[in-house]
Design a protein around this motif. Sequence first.
Motif, short mmCIF file in Angstrom:
data_model
loop_
_atom_site.label_atom_id
_atom_site.label_comp_id
_atom_site.label_asym_id
_atom_site.label_seq_id
_atom_site.Cartn_x
_atom_site.Cartn_y
_atom_site.Cartn_z
N GLU A 5 -8.17 38.16 -69.67
CA GLU A 5 -7.85 37.21 -68.61
C GLU A 5 -8.16 35.81 -69.09
O GLU A 5 -9.24 35.55 -69.61
CB GLU A 5 -8.67 37.53 -67.35
N THR A 6 -7.21 34.90 -68.96
CA THR A 6 -7.44 33.53 -69.40
C THR A 6 -8.38 32.81 -68.44
O THR A 6 -8.50 33.17 -67.27
CB THR A 6 -6.12 32.74 -69.48
N TYR A 7 -9.02 31.75 -68.96
CA TYR A 7 -9.86 30.95 -68.09
C TYR A 7 -9.01 30.31 -66.99
O TYR A 7 -9.46 30.19 -65.84
CB TYR A 7 -10.59 29.86 -68.87
N THR A 8 -7.78 29.93 -67.31
CA THR A 8 -6.90 29.35 -66.30
C THR A 8 -6.74 30.29 -65.12
O THR A 8 -6.82 29.88 -63.96
CB THR A 8 -5.52 29.03 -66.91
N SER A 9 -6.54 31.56 -65.43
CA SER A 9 -6.40 32.55 -64.36
C SER A 9 -7.71 32.75 -63.62
O SER A 9 -7.73 32.84 -62.38
CB SER A 9 -5.92 33.88 -64.95
N GLN A 10 -8.82 32.81 -64.35
CA GLN A 10 -10.12 33.01 -63.71
C GLN A 10 -10.43 31.90 -62.73
O GLN A 10 -10.82 32.17 -61.58
CB GLN A 10 -11.22 33.08 -64.79
N GLN A 11 -10.28 30.65 -63.17
CA GLN A 11 -10.70 29.54 -62.32
C GLN A 11 -9.76 29.34 -61.14
O GLN A 11 -10.09 28.63 -60.19
CB GLN A 11 -10.83 28.25 -63.15
N SER A 12 -8.59 29.95 -61.17
CA SER A 12 -7.66 29.81 -60.06
C SER A 12 -7.96 30.79 -58.92
O SER A 12 -7.40 30.66 -57.83
CB SER A 12 -6.21 30.03 -60.54
N GLY A 13 -8.84 31.76 -59.16
CA GLY A 13 -9.14 32.76 -58.15
C GLY A 13 -10.02 32.25 -57.02
O GLY A 13 -10.82 31.33 -57.21
N HIS A 14 -9.89 32.84 -55.86
CA HIS A 14 -10.69 32.44 -54.71
C HIS A 14 -12.18 32.58 -54.99
O HIS A 14 -12.98 31.69 -54.64
CB HIS A 14 -10.32 33.28 -53.48
N ALA A 15 -12.58 33.69 -55.61
CA ALA A 15 -14.01 33.93 -55.83
C ALA A 15 -14.61 32.85 -56.74
O ALA A 15 -15.72 32.36 -56.50
CB ALA A 15 -14.22 35.31 -56.44
N PHE A 16 -13.88 32.48 -57.80
CA PHE A 16 -14.38 31.44 -58.71
C PHE A 16 -14.56 30.12 -57.96
O PHE A 16 -15.60 29.45 -58.09
CB PHE A 16 -13.39 31.25 -59.87
N ARG A 17 -13.59 29.76 -57.14
CA ARG A 17 -13.67 28.49 -56.43
C ARG A 17 -14.76 28.51 -55.36
O ARG A 17 -15.44 27.50 -55.14
CB ARG A 17 -12.30 28.14 -55.84
N GLU A 18 -14.94 29.65 -54.74
CA GLU A 18 -16.04 29.77 -53.77
C GLU A 18 -17.39 29.60 -54.47
O GLU A 18 -18.28 28.90 -53.95
CB GLU A 18 -15.97 31.11 -53.07
N GLU A 19 -17.55 30.21 -55.64
CA GLU A 19 -18.82 30.08 -56.35
C GLU A 19 -19.00 28.67 -56.90
O GLU A 19 -20.12 28.16 -56.96
CB GLU A 19 -18.89 31.11 -57.48
N PHE A 20 -17.90 28.05 -57.32
CA PHE A 20 -18.00 26.66 -57.77
C PHE A 20 -18.46 25.76 -56.63
O PHE A 20 -19.37 24.93 -56.80
CB PHE A 20 -16.65 26.19 -58.31
N LEU A 21 -17.86 25.92 -55.47
CA LEU A 21 -18.27 25.12 -54.31
C LEU A 21 -19.73 25.39 -53.94
O LEU A 21 -20.47 24.47 -53.58
CB LEU A 21 -17.35 25.41 -53.13
N ALA A 22 -20.15 26.64 -54.03
CA ALA A 22 -21.55 26.98 -53.74
C ALA A 22 -22.49 26.30 -54.72
O ALA A 22 -23.58 25.85 -54.35
CB ALA A 22 -21.75 28.49 -53.77
N SER A 23 -22.08 26.21 -55.99
CA SER A 23 -22.93 25.56 -56.98
C SER A 23 -23.09 24.07 -56.69
O SER A 23 -24.15 23.49 -56.97
CB SER A 23 -22.36 25.77 -58.39
#
Length: 374
Positions: free
Chosen positions: A143-161
């Motif tokens: 899975e590319t990083y582009t795909s990873q960072q586009s996911g809801h879970a990644f963005r939710e964790e980014f916002l939490a950080s």
Amino acid sequence: MKDAVNPPLPVLVSPVSVTAGAVLHSADFIRHRLRAGGRDSIVLYAGVQINGTPHLGTNVMQSAAFLLAQAARERFGVAARIRFGALDNAPYETRACPETGSLYERSYRQALGGRRIEELVARHYGGLFDELSAATGVGYEVETYTSQQSGHAFREEFLASLGLMDTLRWVLAPSSGTVPVNFPCPQCGWSQKFGERTELLSAGDQEARFAAFCLDHGKYLVDVTPATDAFIGLTTLHRNLVKERVAARDDALPVIVKGADWAPGCRLLDEAFLCYPGTLPPPRLFTPVVLCDSGAKLSKSLIRQGAADLPAATEPWMLDASVWEGTVGEYARMLLGLVSRMLSEPRHFERGYTTREVARLMGRRGPGPSGGAG
């Protein structure tokens, strides 16, 4: 007659490790977390840099991931698979602001596009991973990083950080307390490397707004929500923290596989995890690092820049897997044989190997001519 044609490989000798007597196999380091969590499956996570042809050290780590997953399946009776993160956010080109000297860069993804990234992954890793998977019976996905960072879970964790950044910033950047975020310009794909002119305007559980700056197109605003598609560029430690937090949501036990040179950085990642109430960092397995004669990690970029010498007994394929003489299948079998010996005892796995030592263990007397890709 057979022994004369195929003499035994040289003996592998390693010093006694701290875990001698306590650990029979390196996979056993994750046993207690499996028992504590009652999990019946594991996912091993490993990263792949998409910035050129892989060298021996990269392929040793990847081969070790397959063998560790196979060992975990056989020793613990759990399902095991591997998820490789293809880091297409590696810098492709860099430029400096003529007035301030601030660096701007464009990643492989922004410079080449999704289709060419897929081609690079397939060319450099597809055949090898297929061979390693067939030999070990362990499935994998990339899975590319582009795909990873586009996911809801990644963005939710980014916002939490962002909500914990007053604490996290002194863990992820203990010398400065500065943890930059960068966002590629929506018009040209360039972003400021260290985010000096990127400003967090507002942040909440479900949305954050940033202002960023492009050398060619000036100021632009970026809104990040779980549903938006803005590309999020993070520092190495911040990115790994968010990715591991996302992995922890899986029903399977996440196991992080990295080269042993990552161990100091993982101290910071583990402390960052503890900034979240009631959480534990994932179990980690560190693989041997391939070294130069000086004891430094084998680095193509430093050798190419003239900052490091080409180590003795370094065959061309050790720096560039594409010039291996033979087929991809033969290369995979060589790697599995080499790394299996390293995994035969934890003391052999918990150390580094110079290219000279790798050549000795393979029974090779010295470098030979390079050949075409298999």
